[in-house]
Design a protein around this motif. Structure first.
Motif, short mmCIF file in Angstrom:
data_model
loop_
_atom_site.label_atom_id
_atom_site.label_comp_id
_atom_site.label_asym_id
_atom_site.label_seq_id
_atom_site.Cartn_x
_atom_site.Cartn_y
_atom_site.Cartn_z
N PHE A 72 0.81 -1.21 0.00
CA PHE A 72 0.00 0.00 0.00
C PHE A 72 0.85 1.26 0.00
CE2 PHE A 72 -3.27 -2.73 2.28
CZ PHE A 72 -4.03 -2.92 1.15
N LEU A 73 2.03 1.18 0.63
CA LEU A 73 2.89 2.35 0.78
C LEU A 73 4.25 2.09 0.17
CD1 LEU A 73 2.19 3.26 4.53
CD2 LEU A 73 0.95 4.03 2.49
N SER A 74 4.90 3.16 -0.22
CA SER A 74 6.29 3.07 -0.63
C SER A 74 7.10 3.94 0.33
CB SER A 74 6.48 3.52 -2.08
OG SER A 74 6.05 4.84 -2.24
N SER A 75 8.38 3.64 0.43
CA SER A 75 9.24 4.40 1.32
C SER A 75 10.49 4.84 0.57
CB SER A 75 9.62 3.57 2.54
OG SER A 75 10.36 2.43 2.15
N GLN A 76 11.02 5.95 1.01
CA GLN A 76 12.24 6.49 0.42
C GLN A 76 13.09 7.03 1.57
OE1 GLN A 76 11.53 9.35 -2.65
NE2 GLN A 76 13.68 9.87 -2.84
N ARG A 77 14.33 6.58 1.61
CA ARG A 77 15.24 7.01 2.66
C ARG A 77 16.04 8.21 2.19
NH1 ARG A 77 17.15 4.95 7.25
NH2 ARG A 77 16.08 2.98 6.95
N SER A 78 16.16 9.18 3.09
CA SER A 78 17.02 10.35 2.86
C SER A 78 17.85 10.52 4.12
CB SER A 78 16.17 11.59 2.59
OG SER A 78 17.00 12.72 2.42
N GLY A 79 19.09 10.07 4.07
CA GLY A 79 19.91 10.06 5.28
C GLY A 79 19.35 9.06 6.26
N ARG A 80 19.05 9.54 7.45
CA ARG A 80 18.49 8.66 8.48
C ARG A 80 16.97 8.70 8.51
NH1 ARG A 80 21.65 8.81 14.02
NH2 ARG A 80 19.93 7.40 14.35
N THR A 81 16.38 9.54 7.68
CA THR A 81 14.93 9.72 7.69
C THR A 81 14.29 8.92 6.57
OG1 THR A 81 15.26 11.97 8.53
CG2 THR A 81 13.08 11.44 7.65
N VAL A 82 13.18 8.23 6.90
CA VAL A 82 12.41 7.49 5.91
C VAL A 82 11.11 8.24 5.68
CG1 VAL A 82 11.27 5.30 5.37
CG2 VAL A 82 13.43 5.30 6.65
N PHE A 83 10.81 8.47 4.41
CA PHE A 83 9.58 9.15 4.01
C PHE A 83 8.64 8.14 3.36
CE2 PHE A 83 12.75 12.46 4.21
CZ PHE A 83 12.07 13.50 4.83
N TYR A 84 7.36 8.25 3.67
CA TYR A 84 6.36 7.33 3.15
C TYR A 84 5.37 8.06 2.26
CZ TYR A 84 7.99 3.71 6.25
OH TYR A 84 8.77 2.77 6.85
N SER A 85 4.86 7.33 1.27
CA SER A 85 3.81 7.84 0.39
C SER A 85 2.95 6.66 -0.05
CB SER A 85 4.41 8.55 -0.83
OG SER A 85 5.22 7.67 -1.56
N VAL A 86 1.79 6.96 -0.59
CA VAL A 86 0.87 5.93 -1.06
C VAL A 86 1.38 5.40 -2.40
CG1 VAL A 86 -1.47 5.52 -1.92
CG2 VAL A 86 -1.12 6.89 0.13
N SER A 87 1.44 4.08 -2.52
CA SER A 87 1.87 3.47 -3.78
C SER A 87 0.73 2.71 -4.46
CB SER A 87 3.05 2.52 -3.54
OG SER A 87 2.67 1.48 -2.68
N GLU A 88 -0.35 2.50 -3.75
CA GLU A 88 -1.50 1.76 -4.30
C GLU A 88 -2.62 2.75 -4.63
OE1 GLU A 88 -4.03 -0.12 -5.89
OE2 GLU A 88 -2.49 -1.54 -5.24
#
Length: 102
Positions: free
Chosen positions: A71-87
């Motif tokens: 349902f979600l995708s994640s993207q790492r930037s440094g130590r922070t993970v960002f989430y967004s809807v992928s479905e």
């Protein structure tokens, strides 16, 4: 009067997978997270936790479960993970919930 939609019958394995994924959404905090992310922005775990009034470990558990279901995708930037809807169908599910319970 609306005619019933004819739909393809799914096999039991597909229905089992669908049930497991729907269970992943069947929690008010997870639905709240989906609703938040459907705004189209990528948010960090901490931003989501703050908005939903949850602690970070609980938020991470919810996100991990929904990510595993696709349902979600994640993207790492440094130590922070960002989430967004992928479905994209999550919008349809949330619209159905809004129509029924809103």
């Amino acid at each position: 009067m609306n005619k019933p939609r004819k739909s393809k019958q799914l096999n039991f394995d597909s229905l089992s997978l669908a049930a497991e994924c729907l269970k992943a959404l069947a929690h008010p905090h997870r639905l709240q997270i989906v609703q938040l992310l459907l705004s189209g922005q990528q948010l960090s775990v901490n931003e989501i936790a703050e908005h939903c009034d949850l602690n970070q470990p609980t938020t991470s558990d919810h996100l991990r479960l929904m990510h595993r279901c696709g349902f979600l995708s994640s993207q790492r930037s440094g130590r922070t993970v960002f989430y967004s809807v992928s479905e994209p169908h999550l919008q349809d599910i949330m619209s159905c919930i809004q129509d029924r319970f809103g």
